[in-house]
Design a protein around this motif. Structure first.
Motif, PDB file in Angstrom:
ATOM      1  N   UNK A   1       0.852  -1.246  -0.110  1.00  0.00           N
ATOM      2  CA  UNK A   1       0.104  -0.121  -0.004  1.00  0.00           C
ATOM      3  C   UNK A   1       0.775   1.398   0.032  1.00  0.00           C
ATOM      4  N   UNK A   2       0.195   2.407  -0.537  1.00  0.00           N
ATOM      5  CA  UNK A   2       1.258   3.561  -0.647  1.00  0.00           C
ATOM      6  C   UNK A   2       0.468   4.576  -0.646  1.00  0.00           C
ATOM      7  N   UNK A   3       1.020   5.816  -0.123  1.00  0.00           N
ATOM      8  CA  UNK A   3       0.544   7.219  -0.258  1.00  0.00           C
ATOM      9  C   UNK A   3       1.202   7.896  -1.416  1.00  0.00           C
ATOM     10  N   UNK A   4       0.291   8.888  -1.756  1.00  0.00           N
ATOM     11  CA  UNK A   4       0.639   9.803  -3.074  1.00  0.00           C
ATOM     12  C   UNK A   4       2.125  10.187  -2.998  1.00  0.00           C
ATOM     13  N   UNK A   5       2.446  10.466  -1.633  1.00  0.00           N
ATOM     14  CA  UNK A   5       4.147  10.757  -1.558  1.00  0.00           C
ATOM     15  C   UNK A   5       5.046   9.699  -1.802  1.00  0.00           C
ATOM     16  N   UNK A   6       4.757   8.326  -1.832  1.00  0.00           N
ATOM     17  CA  UNK A   6       5.453   7.108  -2.141  1.00  0.00           C
ATOM     18  C   UNK A   6       5.003   6.431  -3.514  1.00  0.00           C
ATOM     19  N   UNK A   7       4.500   7.204  -4.602  1.00  0.00           N
ATOM     20  CA  UNK A   7       3.879   6.403  -5.726  1.00  0.00           C
ATOM     21  C   UNK A   7       5.430   5.919  -6.510  1.00  0.00           C
ATOM     22  N   UNK A   8       6.456   6.516  -6.229  1.00  0.00           N
ATOM     23  CA  UNK A   8       7.463   5.896  -7.086  1.00  0.00           C
ATOM     24  C   UNK A   8       8.587   5.191  -5.877  1.00  0.00           C
ATOM     25  N   UNK A   9       8.071   4.742  -4.856  1.00  0.00           N
ATOM     26  CA  UNK A   9       8.918   4.345  -3.757  1.00  0.00           C
ATOM     27  C   UNK A   9       9.274   2.840  -3.972  1.00  0.00           C
TER      28      UNK A   9
ATOM     29  N   UNK B   1      -0.377  12.092   1.034  1.00  0.00           N
ATOM     30  CA  UNK B   1       0.650  11.908   1.727  1.00  0.00           C
ATOM     31  C   UNK B   1       0.677  12.048   3.375  1.00  0.00           C
ATOM     32  N   UNK B   2      -0.049  12.631   4.164  1.00  0.00           N
ATOM     33  CA  UNK B   2      -0.155  12.612   5.613  1.00  0.00           C
ATOM     34  C   UNK B   2      -0.408  11.239   6.071  1.00  0.00           C
ATOM     35  N   UNK B   3       0.141  10.593   6.882  1.00  0.00           N
ATOM     36  CA  UNK B   3       0.110   9.058   7.357  1.00  0.00           C
ATOM     37  C   UNK B   3      -1.457   9.166   7.954  1.00  0.00           C
ATOM     38  N   UNK B   4      -1.915  10.191   8.754  1.00  0.00           N
ATOM     39  CA  UNK B   4      -3.303   9.782   9.068  1.00  0.00           C
ATOM     40  C   UNK B   4      -4.249   9.722   7.839  1.00  0.00           C
ATOM     41  N   UNK B   5      -3.865  10.297   6.705  1.00  0.00           N
ATOM     42  CA  UNK B   5      -4.935  10.118   5.495  1.00  0.00           C
ATOM     43  C   UNK B   5      -4.486   8.905   4.776  1.00  0.00           C
TER      44      UNK B   5
END
Length: 637
Positions: A31-39, A54-58
């Motif tokens: 699973x990934x956030x928008x900030x981690x799209x290319x992680x 990006x915020x972890x809470x979301x």
């Protein structure tokens, strides 16, 4: 055995779990956030699902989104990693209710150990020794202040739901208690949704000893020996090792027996860690080690246990979650050699250990040791998550060999332009006190001026010049100066010897005349050429810029005019000073929250607060002027 697993986490722990899953033929889901799209963890998974901003809470902390991703991908099991939802009993119950295997302890065990105050009461009932302190329900400031006075200063204020050093404050004096309490409560609320705290007596020569335990839910519990995690900075672990230096057989039996009793008291299943604090003022003694807390999950430092026991702890987690018994009995678990782990953080030790964010334009890790990482060249270090970018792990026959190997490995790290603590790690590992095993949790604080020194502080000064040495090949013509093209070429060419180079350079922004010669005052092992007549020198983990002209950097604290600028993007969580207020040097003016930690910006000198230009709750960018302090008349030259 289940055939697919979703890791409800990010970064290096997600990559670590995937590694074992692939070896066992288990399909991996990220699973990934928008900030981690290319992680990296997204790239390494067989399948990946975007779960929010990006915020972890979301995103990573949103249990409903994680469960929806598991259902959509047909995941048969969920591994929570560490942090985020890993010790959330409600989430564990929701996973089981959805018909998905939870790779972790029973929700009842998480609840029993999740709150430090309740856990201590339970441990007392189980006959496990605990640190003296206050774990009461009354959370009024008056009661907590009175209890701190009763216990005696110094004390530790700890968020009851805390971990990883968050929500933990050491207070040395009664007059500082209110500020420490407020900060611990804010961090507890921000990180764990719970502002309640407990208070403990602060042990003046503490060692952090923890025991890896494993249960199968059928009443069987084993230990996999101890780890020493005493090298910490502000309660954040930096270097861990197994076994613990100075641990004799009697003390090991006392602490491991206590750990097994603790795990059995909560009917523990899976991997967990019982953390103890030891009074090391007279060495490790069986009666001078007390229970602190239990982490009901896999620990960041689990690789050192894997190295000395030969056990894959993630595989054990998989097998026990699938209903299998613990693979080995207690007398079958070996303890071989010595292992150490160093945490590589994106931070700047020379600038108060401020976190460093940005693109990893140059990222080189040592290739002869175990490296657990969740980033790659070209990746991003985000403001939204923990600043740890890698772990370096070594295993050797002796402690001395392991320390030397790890120092060499940290010295080979090359990262730019993001700052790291690699050079700091080298200096820790090579410090005589560490080499001798003379460690406690105050080691880094006591030696910080030396350990955190900027690379330039190691360079000898003579005639107002910095002396450096490059890996320039032996001169056979003008090509000898090739590594330093853009700096004016070779000066003082000599046959069969490196040329003597003299240039007016700027190193890390310090304007000096720097000579590059064949002496050994400062050996530079690696040089990375950049554009615009700039270069980066790497040596022993440190990186510093060399250029033919000054390159002003972004504001990172107090400017000479008294303006306080945000050293990184973040949120204002406190503004204890007001415009017009007289303040002393070092007084907190504004508190910024970034990368899950609070950073206080303080008055650079005695003076008066002229302006505070931000409000609590406001998001600010790097370099934003937060406040201005002007010197009082006659207070500053």
């Amino acid at each position: 055995m289940f055939k697919s697993v979703l890791v409800a986490n990010r970064g290096e722990i997600a990559c670590r779990v995937f590694r074992t899953a692939r070896r066992m033929g288990i399909r991996t889901i990220a699973v990934y956030s928008e900030a981690d799209a290319r992680a990296l963890h997204v790239r390494e998974a067989d399948e990946a699902v975007l779960i929010g901003p990006a915020p972890a809470r979301e995103s990573y902390l949103d249990a409903d989104k994680v469960l929806a991703a598991a259902k959509a991908t047909g995941a048969e099991a969920i591994h929570p990693g560490y942090g985020f939802l890993s010790e959330n009993a409600d989430f564990a119950e929701a996973v089981a209710a959805a018909g998905i295997i939870w790779i972790g302890p029973k929700p009842s065990s998480i609840r029993a150990m999740g709150l430090k105050d309740a856990a201590k009461k339970l441990m007392i009932e189980a006959g496990v020794p605990v640190t003296p302190g206050y774990q009461g329900e009354d959370q009024s400031e008056a009661t907590l202040t009175a209890e701190a006075a009763r216990i005696g200063y110094p004390v530790l204020i700890k968020a009851v739901a805390g971990g990883g050093g968050k929500g933990m404050k050491k207070v040395d004096r009664a007059e500082d208690f209110a500020a420490g309490l407020a900060s611990a409560q804010r961090e507890g609320q921000s990180s764990f949704g719970d502002p309640r705290v407990l208070i403990e007596s602060y042990i003046t020569r503490p060692r952090h000893i923890e025991v890896q335990v494993f249960g199968d839910g059928e009443g069987n519990v084993v230990h996999l020996y101890e780890r020493d995690c005493s090298l910490q900075r502000r309660h954040q672990k930096v270097i861990e090792e197994a076994p613990a230096p100075g641990m004799d057989a009697a003390t090991r039996k006392a602490v491991t027996d206590a750990a097994v009793r603790a795990a059995k008291a909560v009917d523990y299943r899976g991997a967990g860690t019982i953390e103890f604090i030891a009074d090391a003022s007279d060495g490790l003694k069986p009666d001078r080690i007390w229970f602190m807390e239990m982490n009901t999950r896999l620990q960041v430092e689990h690789p050192v246990t894997e190295a000395v026991t030969g056990v894959d702890l993630v595989e054990w987690q998989f097998r026990v979650a699938a209903g299998e018994p613990i693979p080995l009995k207690q007398d079958q678990i070996p303890l071989n050699g010595w292992a150490m782990e160093a945490r590589l953080y994106a931070e700047d030790p020379a600038n108060g250990f401020l976190p460093s964010i940005g693109k990893l334009e140059h990222f080189v890790m040592p290739d002869d040791v175990r490296v657990d990482t969740g980033v790659m060249p070209g990746g991003e270090v985000s403001q939204f998550y923990d600043p740890m970018i890698a772990k370096l792990i070594v295993h050797a026959e002796t402690r001395e060999e392991a320390a030397a190997m790890l120092a060499d490995a940290a010295g080979e790290v090359e990262v730019w332009p993001v700052k790291t603590n690699a050079g700091f790690l080298v200096r820790c590992l090579e410090h005589p006190r560490f080499v001798e095993g003379d460690v406690d949790t105050g080691f880094i604080a006591a030696e910080e001026a030396e350990l955190a020194a900027a690379p330039l502080s190691e360079v000898g000064l003579e005639d107002s010049a910095y002396y450096l040495r490059t890996n320039v090949p032996e001169a056979s013509g003008n090509d000898a100066a090739a590594p330093w093209d853009g700096f004016g070429g070779a000066v003082g060419l000599r046959l069969n010897a490196p040329p003597r180079l003299t240039q007016s350079l700027v190193v890390n922004g310090a304007g000096r005349t720097a000579r590059l010669l064949d002496g050994d005052e400062y050996p530079v092992s690696r040089y990375l050429e950049l554009e615009d007549a700039r270069g980066i020198c790497f040596e022993n983990g440190s990186a510093f810029e060399v250029s033919t002209f000054p390159r002003p950097g972004p504001g990172s604290g107090a400017a000479s005019d008294g303006s306080l600028r945000a050293p990184m993007p973040g949120k204002i969580v406190a503004a204890p000073a007001m415009a017009g207020e007289t303040v002393a040097k070092g007084a907190p003016i504004v508190v910024l929250e970034a990368m899950k930690m609070e950073h206080a910006l303080v008055a650079p000198f005695d003076g008066v607060v002229e302006t505070v230009s931000v409000a609590v709750g406001e998001q600010v960018g790097e370099g934003t002027v937060l406040a201005v302090v002007r010197p009082s008349e006659g207070l500053r030259d």
